[in-house]
Design a protein around this motif. Sequence first.
Motif: not given
Lengths: 404, 404
Positions: A266-278, A286-290
């Motif tokens: 969903a976040v990929k579709d709406l904006g940007e996933v900046l990381f996924h998997g740490v 954990v994932a983080f996006g804007m």
Amino acid sequence: MFLSELLPVKEAFRVIDENQVRMGVEEIDLDDAYHRVLAEDIISRFDSPPFDRSAMDGYAVRAEDTFGSSPENPITLRVVDSIGAGDVSGAETARGEAVRIATGAPIPEGADAVVMEEYTILSGDEIRVIRPVSPGENIAPRGEDIGAGERILKAGTLLRPPEIALAASAGHGRVKVYRKPSVRIIVTGNELVDPSGDLEPGKIPNSNRYTLKALVESAGGVPDVLHCGDDLEGVKDEIRRAADEYDAVITTGGTAISKGDVVVDAVKDLGEVLFHGVAVRPGKPVAFGMVNHKPVFMLSGYPVAAMVQFDVFARYYLMRMQYPEYRHRTVRRTCTGKVASAPGRTEYLRARATDEMVEPVRSRGSGIIRSMVESNAYIFLDENKEGISEGEECDVILFDSMII
Amino acid sequence: MFLSELLPVKEAFRVIDENQVRMGVEEIDLDDAYHRVLAEDIISRFDSPPFDRSAMDGYAVRAEDTFGSSPENPITLRVVDSIGAGDVSGAETARGEAVRIATGAPIPEGADAVVMEEYTILSGDEIRVIRPVSPGENIAPRGEDIGAGERILKAGTLLRPPEIALAASAGHGRVKVYRKPSVRIIVTGNELVDPSGDLEPGKIPNSNRYTLKALVESAGGVPDVLHCGDDLEGVKDEIRRAADEYDAVITTGGTAISKGDVVVDAVKDLGEVLFHGVAVRPGKPVAFGMVNHKPVFMLSGYPVAAMVQFDVFARYYLMRMQYPEYRHRTVRRTCTGKVASAPGRTEYLRARATDEMVEPVRSRGSGIIRSMVESNAYIFLDENKEGISEGEECDVILFDSMII
């Protein structure tokens, strides 16, 4: 998700820092300022104290009049006036005179010291002084605490009671602070139900809605919780709306393999996933996006993983939205047990710290909520660190140092 | 007030403990439970997890089917079903079969382990497993965290996010906690004016109304502030009303020598003054009494004295109204400087502590608000202690350990 595909923790923090949003500023009444963070320097409007004032209940005198006095050889002075706090004396204190004075009242003209009441004997309109005072004794001089025009507090300061006292004394009844971030918490998971009801097969109590709300509160955010199912369109709608209406978004769960990782999609579709998997344990998915310039933290559905991911990443971000100087602070403690750790992965081990020691809490499964209950700290194991020996000093993050 | 007339600090605490009132109990939604204190034991209504569940995204299998598998020698299984979180599979996993399973979903009948997705290769309705699993691997067994009927949290526990997670997982959406005390703060002093205005001669900004409000909030109380003048009847009316309508009363100031110590006199008239004057520095004129079974703390008008008196006595009491296990906790730190102290008096020295050291903050006048701003701890000097040498270990109370 193989180790080689995971982002090192340091890199994850670099990404987070690059995307750090700061809250705007609001002016509030000093009444509401407890544990808010200043967004402006505070310059004093007044000297504080604004006049030479008495630090004691007693008598304002000329110090030299009291020299040589003792219980055997008291010196007699005439009481010519009395000043309560908030009053001003019109009398000038001449030689041989005294003015009765309350703590906090302005020193009258002519006087240069205060004799404590205890060292005087009153009879009629006279006192006998039984102990000498030096010039300036028991007087808090004008501007002793603060000078007018002085910068007394810097932007970025956390307002505890003493800072609030100082701001008020400096003539400020309102202050500019960073707004608190509003946070939409989206708890996903078809399996989650109201804890107060009965459990159908396959269902579990929705603890995350309570836990995440408390976590956001502990980080100075204003939480608003929503539970939604695992379907992509529903999750997408909610994240889109949340990124419009709130300052930050936190999700938990949403990993239903039949449908893919719906939240991340969903976040990929709406904006940007900046990381996924740490490369972190626990909590690697954990994932983080804007989305719409708003941060979205995508946490696990497992309560313990979600708590640790929150503390490590989301808390850091939320705190810094409103408290730019915030950092996770480590302290050093002696480890009471041996800890094994694989290099290449940063670990936040649940632990129980005292003022000197730290004991790892042994049940490490990410489902074991009780292990968090037993903990008051994380042992922090850098990705280069290969475990800790018994009796070795290690880095510890105290939970109490992470709250606002 | 001579030293010989002052109550030792230990005695003051004995009096306070003897008059400790506890708050009643209220049932609240777990949503509102952050940093509240449990007033009941919590017994789990459920096992947690309530069923054997998958700890990973992957395939539920019979472990023995995977024995001997490797990348060179993969073992092929037929995928017969798929279970998302919240679902239940009707299928039984027979030999040679696998069920695709999401993290958190219940393990299907017949399976006894989960192969992580990463160690499988999917083609059509078959997977090739490239790594063996042991029985129980990647399964969080039913009741692993909590057993139904178990006492998981005790009355008196502070509810942090992990305790909230545990209570929810155990099937509790509401909990019984101690009520927060409502606190009437009565700031007296004719000299005190709104800090935002101009200062007439003899007047000073009313900082105490803000400071005391923040202090009460930091101790978990619900403050309501009133400023009143120094006249006995006015003060008496307000204390009488406060002791009717609130759980606790705190006053500051009210020492106007022309009229006597109005607050203490008012409390004497309305109820009982249990002590007035304690062998403590700073803050010796502190008084404590009971009116209508409500505690009344009478603090100095000086901001610093009031803050220290609050922390030492009023905070202790307010915290224990709602958090019976609360104590002022000391930690040990190495003192960076020499401290002089007279025996017979307990000192709470403003200080700046790090994780190892503590540095006394030098300006000790009770008017110096800035000295509190520079402090994050008190050095605690027992009445028997005659100062501290440089490099000596001493007892320290960290401000952060005193808040709820």
